[in-house]
Write a protein that holds these residues in place. Structure first.
Motif, PDB file in Angstrom:
ATOM      1  N   VAL A  79     159.971  54.314   1.096  1.00 39.94           N
ATOM      2  CA  VAL A  79     159.621  53.087   1.027  1.00 39.94           C
ATOM      3  C   VAL A  79     160.524  52.051   1.759  1.00 39.94           C
ATOM      4  CG1 VAL A  79     159.008  51.030  -0.529  1.00 39.94           C
ATOM      5  CG2 VAL A  79     158.093  53.274  -1.228  1.00 39.94           C
ATOM      6  N   THR A  80     160.172  51.216   2.632  1.00 37.06           N
ATOM      7  CA  THR A  80     160.750  50.066   3.352  1.00 37.06           C
ATOM      8  C   THR A  80     160.246  48.768   2.745  1.00 37.06           C
ATOM      9  OG1 THR A  80     159.737  50.102   5.308  1.00 37.06           O
ATOM     10  CG2 THR A  80     161.429  51.788   5.131  1.00 37.06           C
ATOM     11  N   CYS A  81     161.229  47.687   3.092  1.00 36.68           N
ATOM     12  CA  CYS A  81     160.880  46.347   2.522  1.00 36.68           C
ATOM     13  C   CYS A  81     161.117  45.546   3.686  1.00 36.68           C
ATOM     14  CB  CYS A  81     161.493  46.045   1.169  1.00 36.68           C
ATOM     15  SG  CYS A  81     161.378  47.029  -0.079  1.00 36.68           S
ATOM     16  N   ASP A  82     160.194  44.223   3.794  1.00 35.52           N
ATOM     17  CA  ASP A  82     161.005  43.124   4.469  1.00 35.52           C
ATOM     18  C   ASP A  82     161.027  41.889   3.737  1.00 35.52           C
ATOM     19  OD1 ASP A  82     160.211  44.651   7.042  1.00 35.52           O
ATOM     20  OD2 ASP A  82     158.053  44.045   6.753  1.00 35.52           O
ATOM     21  N   ARG A  83     162.126  41.484   3.808  1.00 40.14           N
ATOM     22  CA  ARG A  83     162.682  40.291   2.925  1.00 40.14           C
ATOM     23  C   ARG A  83     162.850  39.174   3.485  1.00 40.14           C
ATOM     24  NH1 ARG A  83     168.550  38.961   1.032  1.00 40.14           N
ATOM     25  NH2 ARG A  83     168.463  38.553  -1.104  1.00 40.14           N
ATOM     26  N   TYR A  84     162.097  37.972   2.713  1.00 45.54           N
ATOM     27  CA  TYR A  84     161.969  36.869   3.214  1.00 45.54           C
ATOM     28  C   TYR A  84     162.672  35.537   2.336  1.00 45.54           C
ATOM     29  CZ  TYR A  84     158.349  39.134   6.104  1.00 45.54           C
ATOM     30  OH  TYR A  84     157.700  40.171   6.944  1.00 45.54           O
ATOM     31  N   LEU A  85     163.171  34.749   2.947  1.00 44.80           N
ATOM     32  CA  LEU A  85     163.557  33.403   2.233  1.00 44.80           C
ATOM     33  C   LEU A  85     162.491  32.797   1.775  1.00 44.80           C
ATOM     34  CD1 LEU A  85     165.838  31.596   1.042  1.00 44.80           C
ATOM     35  CD2 LEU A  85     165.891  30.668   3.488  1.00 44.80           C
ATOM     36  N   VAL A  86     162.082  32.342   0.518  1.00 43.25           N
ATOM     37  CA  VAL A  86     161.065  31.667  -0.018  1.00 43.25           C
ATOM     38  C   VAL A  86     161.479  30.071   0.564  1.00 43.25           C
ATOM     39  CG1 VAL A  86     159.928  30.770  -1.867  1.00 43.25           C
ATOM     40  CG2 VAL A  86     160.492  33.261  -1.623  1.00 43.25           C
ATOM     41  N   ASP A  87     160.485  29.374   1.025  1.00 44.25           N
ATOM     42  CA  ASP A  87     160.611  27.888   1.373  1.00 44.25           C
ATOM     43  C   ASP A  87     160.495  26.847   0.253  1.00 44.25           C
ATOM     44  OD1 ASP A  87     161.131  28.349   4.390  1.00 44.25           O
ATOM     45  OD2 ASP A  87     159.089  29.140   4.351  1.00 44.25           O
ATOM     46  N   LYS A  88     159.609  27.237  -0.755  1.00 45.94           N
ATOM     47  CA  LYS A  88     159.259  26.407  -1.735  1.00 45.94           C
ATOM     48  C   LYS A  88     158.965  27.335  -2.986  1.00 45.94           C
ATOM     49  CE  LYS A  88     156.729  22.359  -2.815  1.00 45.94           C
ATOM     50  NZ  LYS A  88     156.666  21.033  -2.748  1.00 45.94           N
ATOM     51  N   VAL A  89     159.127  26.696  -4.252  1.00 47.79           N
ATOM     52  CA  VAL A  89     158.744  27.385  -5.474  1.00 47.79           C
ATOM     53  C   VAL A  89     158.184  26.329  -6.020  1.00 47.79           C
ATOM     54  CG1 VAL A  89     159.775  28.604  -7.462  1.00 47.79           C
ATOM     55  CG2 VAL A  89     160.629  29.063  -5.380  1.00 47.79           C
ATOM     56  N   GLU A  90     157.121  26.294  -6.583  1.00 45.54           N
ATOM     57  CA  GLU A  90     156.432  25.416  -7.633  1.00 45.54           C
ATOM     58  C   GLU A  90     156.264  26.142  -8.981  1.00 45.54           C
ATOM     59  OE1 GLU A  90     155.607  22.223  -7.426  1.00 45.54           O
ATOM     60  OE2 GLU A  90     156.606  22.067  -5.423  1.00 45.54           O
ATOM     61  N   VAL A  91     156.438  25.415 -10.096  1.00 46.29           N
ATOM     62  CA  VAL A  91     156.063  25.909 -11.392  1.00 46.29           C
ATOM     63  C   VAL A  91     155.018  25.397 -12.066  1.00 46.29           C
ATOM     64  CG1 VAL A  91     156.777  26.651 -13.652  1.00 46.29           C
ATOM     65  CG2 VAL A  91     158.080  27.179 -11.588  1.00 46.29           C
ATOM     66  N   ASP A  92     153.903  25.700 -12.380  1.00 46.52           N
ATOM     67  CA  ASP A  92     152.761  24.828 -13.108  1.00 46.52           C
ATOM     68  C   ASP A  92     153.018  25.144 -14.580  1.00 46.52           C
ATOM     69  OD1 ASP A  92     150.554  23.939 -14.353  1.00 46.52           O
ATOM     70  OD2 ASP A  92     149.246  24.265 -12.589  1.00 46.52           O
ATOM     71  N   VAL A  93     153.742  24.502 -15.439  1.00 52.69           N
ATOM     72  CA  VAL A  93     154.116  24.792 -16.741  1.00 52.69           C
ATOM     73  C   VAL A  93     152.694  24.890 -17.524  1.00 52.69           C
ATOM     74  CG1 VAL A  93     155.253  24.401 -18.643  1.00 52.69           C
ATOM     75  CG2 VAL A  93     156.539  23.783 -16.591  1.00 52.69           C
ATOM     76  N   ALA A  94     151.937  23.677 -17.269  1.00 61.12           N
ATOM     77  CA  ALA A  94     150.492  23.745 -17.921  1.00 61.12           C
ATOM     78  C   ALA A  94     149.740  25.007 -17.836  1.00 61.12           C
ATOM     79  CB  ALA A  94     149.728  22.475 -17.555  1.00 61.12           C
ATOM     80  N   GLN A  95     149.491  25.478 -16.576  1.00 60.67           N
ATOM     81  CA  GLN A  95     148.902  26.873 -16.425  1.00 60.67           C
ATOM     82  C   GLN A  95     149.646  28.179 -16.592  1.00 60.67           C
ATOM     83  OE1 GLN A  95     145.510  26.707 -16.199  1.00 60.67           O
ATOM     84  NE2 GLN A  95     145.927  24.414 -16.504  1.00 60.67           N
ATOM     85  N   GLY A  96     150.925  27.877 -16.660  1.00 55.09           N
ATOM     86  CA  GLY A  96     151.753  29.127 -16.578  1.00 55.09           C
ATOM     87  C   GLY A  96     151.994  30.039 -15.478  1.00 55.09           C
ATOM     88  N   ILE A  97     151.912  29.372 -14.276  1.00 56.27           N
ATOM     89  CA  ILE A  97     151.766  29.945 -12.782  1.00 56.27           C
ATOM     90  C   ILE A  97     153.314  29.592 -12.117  1.00 56.27           C
ATOM     91  CG2 ILE A  97     150.822  30.187 -10.861  1.00 56.27           C
ATOM     92  CD1 ILE A  97     148.125  29.155 -12.319  1.00 56.27           C
ATOM     93  N   LYS A  98     153.958  30.618 -11.404  1.00 57.53           N
ATOM     94  CA  LYS A  98     154.857  30.409 -10.581  1.00 57.53           C
ATOM     95  C   LYS A  98     154.565  30.680  -8.987  1.00 57.53           C
ATOM     96  CE  LYS A  98     159.560  30.944 -10.701  1.00 57.53           C
ATOM     97  NZ  LYS A  98     160.641  31.308 -11.340  1.00 57.53           N
ATOM     98  N   LYS A  99     154.503  29.710  -8.045  1.00 61.03           N
ATOM     99  CA  LYS A  99     154.296  29.932  -7.073  1.00 61.03           C
ATOM    100  C   LYS A  99     155.307  29.790  -6.172  1.00 61.03           C
ATOM    101  CE  LYS A  99     150.087  27.196  -8.363  1.00 61.03           C
ATOM    102  NZ  LYS A  99     149.336  25.993  -8.371  1.00 61.03           N
ATOM    103  N   LEU A 100     155.376  30.892  -5.178  1.00 61.53           N
ATOM    104  CA  LEU A 100     156.185  31.051  -4.102  1.00 61.53           C
ATOM    105  C   LEU A 100     155.595  31.121  -2.505  1.00 61.53           C
ATOM    106  CD1 LEU A 100     157.187  34.004  -6.200  1.00 61.53           C
ATOM    107  CD2 LEU A 100     158.970  32.570  -5.594  1.00 61.53           C
ATOM    108  N   TYR A 101     156.207  30.216  -1.795  1.00 63.71           N
ATOM    109  CA  TYR A 101     155.513  30.034  -0.452  1.00 63.71           C
ATOM    110  C   TYR A 101     156.574  30.295   0.567  1.00 63.71           C
ATOM    111  CZ  TYR A 101     152.142  27.231  -2.984  1.00 63.71           C
ATOM    112  OH  TYR A 101     151.342  27.064  -4.008  1.00 63.71           O
TER     113      TYR A 101
END
Length: 136
Positions: A79-101
């Protein structure tokens, strides 16, 4: 500046979100296993998923977040992986979702409060599955 980060604890399978100062925050890392995957041409079979060993990893530090996309590389026999720096992290506390872009590749990964996730690789492939929290 306050930043919403995911705590290390799980209580009854629910993710606990905690508001802490970025300077004293300890972030949680996640390993996410793909359980379903499809693109415009096909739905991946259970055998293809097992063979491909598809997964994603999220690593958070106080200042940066990284996501790795992993799969089995037959040419390397592992197994190999490609690693990326995330540009933006958003957390929607009301919906309980963490979004990484990751903007350059139009990639995004969303982790929900029950630790399920959905990944859009930006090229038409969507993956779903379950994450687990790991100690960095």
């Amino acid at each position: 500046m306050n930043r919403w980060l995911w705590g290390r604890g799980l209580l009854g399978g629910l993710l606990v979100s905690t508001c802490v100062s970025a300077s004293s925050a300890m972030a949680a890392d996640h390993e996410c296993t793909v359980e379903r995957k499809f693109d415009s041409e096909r739905m991946y079979t259970a055998e293809q998923l097992k063979q491909g060993q598809f997964s994603a990893r999220v690593e958070e530090t106080k200042t940066q977040t990284f996501v790795s996309r992993c799969s089995y590389a037959s040419t390397e026999g592992k197994v190999t992986c490609d690693r990326y720096l995330v540009d933006k992290v958003e957390v929607d506390v009301a919906q309980g979702i963490k979004k990484l872009y990751v903007f350059r590749s139009q990639y995004n990964l969303q982790i929900f409060s029950g630790l399920t996730f959905v990944e859009d690789n930006g090229r038409g492939t969507i993956s779903y599955g379950k994450c687990r929290m790991v100690v960095p």
